[in-house]
Design an enzyme around this catalytic site. Structure first.
Site, PDB file in Angstrom:
ATOM      1  CE  LYS A 205      38.107   4.321   2.211  1.00 21.85           C
ATOM      2  NZ  LYS A 205      37.677   5.165   3.332  1.00 21.85           N
TER       3      LYS A 205
HETATM    4  C1  5RP Z   1      39.178   8.453   7.035  1.00 22.29           C
HETATM    5  C2  5RP Z   1      38.791   7.568   5.919  1.00 22.29           C
HETATM    6  C3  5RP Z   1      37.553   7.932   5.194  1.00 22.29           C
HETATM    7  O1  5RP Z   1      36.667   6.817   5.234  1.00 22.29           O
HETATM    8  C4  5RP Z   1      37.854   8.209   3.729  1.00 22.29           C
HETATM    9  O2  5RP Z   1      39.051   8.949   3.584  1.00 22.29           O
HETATM   10  C5  5RP Z   1      36.698   8.980   3.102  1.00 22.29           C
HETATM   11  O3  5RP Z   1      36.564  10.178   3.792  1.00 22.29           O
HETATM   12  P1  5RP Z   1      36.958  11.548   3.034  1.00 22.29           P
HETATM   13  O4  5RP Z   1      36.029  11.695   1.863  1.00 22.29           O
HETATM   14  O5  5RP Z   1      36.770  12.627   4.085  1.00 22.29           O
HETATM   15  O6  5RP Z   1      38.393  11.381   2.613  1.00 22.29           O
HETATM   16  O7  5RP Z   1      39.429   6.581   5.573  1.00 22.29           O
HETATM   17  O8  5RP Z   1      39.949   7.735   7.917  1.00 22.29           O
END
Ligand code: 5RP
Length: 292
Positions: A205
């Site tokens: 991610k």
């Molecule tokens: C928060 C995270 C979230 O899973 C990731 O950042 C996605 O959320 P957003 O779209 O709000 O950034 O790692 O700890």
């Protein structure tokens, strides 16, 4: 030991050449994995589109009750039909989410950060593999901090979870964290995403950036794009569209769904971009039509 001297800047990403090791499985880099791994990855990535809409509501693990997630029991269940995967903590899932829901599970397994601490880069593996199995997790999410003080410990965490995941055929999702001092450049994301993939994460991610297509080309496993801070619905749909156009295998969106005025409608619009080939403009019009 490789040294940094003489490392030439990479430049040939073969952007016109599809991934050559795809084989007949719809998830990048997973063709040689065993049936169980592929089953979990198929619970995440749609076999027809190869993409996923992950809905992230794991923010409470370090932010507490953040805006839009004050009541998990109210906000989350209505989204079940419109997102593919819950990205969440075991506490949120067990306490508020019906196990009858068909959504895949990306289980947050590291913790140790909080908003009261300036340095978020020192976490630990808090959820063991047995509980990930009990939760029927389709992947285990590990926060990594490349270039930060917590780099070594976070990569140790990642390795421990990947090793356990390989023993029990549960994929690992390597999460690229971007600390406040880090640069959100393609140079950083090419480094971070590739390190996680080389260490054996089956999914990474990361964030959208300039030359994102090069980041995707250089990463041999699927990249899902985090939504990041709240944008307008129109801009968030453009972010989703640009990510998919750049080769992302999906999005992992939290705040841009649960902080929207209309989370359910926003999730539906994101789905149109990810799975149905809508442009951002078409998806925004779809969103507008739903809410009016
Ligand atoms: C928060 C995270 C979230 O899973 C990731 O950042 C996605 O959320 P957003 O779209 O709000 O950034 O790692 O700890």
């Amino acid at each position: 030991m490789a040294d940094k001297e003489g490392l030439k800047t990479a430049k040939d990403y073969g952007l016109d050449t599809p991934f050559q090791a795809q084989g007949d499985f719809h998830v990048k880099g997973a063709n040689n994995l065993d049936w169980g791994m592929k089953k979990h990855l198929s619970n995440i990535f749609d076999a027809k589109t190869g993409k996923t809409v992950m809905f992230a509501f794991d923010h409470g693990y370090f932010m507490g009750s953040t805006a839009g997630l004050e009541r998990l029991d109210i906000v989350i269940p209505p989204l079940a039909d419109y997102v593919d995967v819950w990205m969440a903590t075991r506490g949120a899932l067990r306490s508020c989410i019906p196990p009858s829901a068909k959504n895949g599970v990306a289980l947050r397994v590291t913790s140790g950060s909080s908003m009261l601490d300036d340095d978020l880069s020192h976490e630990t593996v808090a959820v063991d593999i047995e509980d990930a199995i009990r939760m029927n997790a389709d992947c285990m999410a590990v926060q990594t901090f490349i270039g930060a003080d917590g780099q070594l410990s976070s990569l140790e965490n990642l390795s421990r979870v990947i090793n356990a995941g390989l023993r029990y055929s549960i994929p690992t999702l390597g999460v690229v964290a971007v600390g406040k001092d880090m640069e959100r450049t393609d140079r950083f994301f090419k480094l971070a995403t590739r390190i996680l993939a080389e260490m054996g994460a089956q999914i990474v991610k990361s964030y959208y950036c300039d030359h994102f297509d090069e980041v995707v080309a250089a990463c041999p496993v699927p990249i899902v794009v985090a939504g990041g801070k709240k944008l307008s619905e129109e801009d968030a749909l453009t972010l989703a569209y640009n990510s998919i156009q750049g080769g992302a295998a999906g999005v992992d969106m939290g705040r841009n769904i649960f902080q929207s005025e209309h989370p359910v409608e926003m999730a539906q619009a994101v789905r149109k971009v990810v799975h149905e080939g809508f442009t951002d403009k078409e998806a925004y019009q779809f969103y507008q039509d739903l809410i009016h």
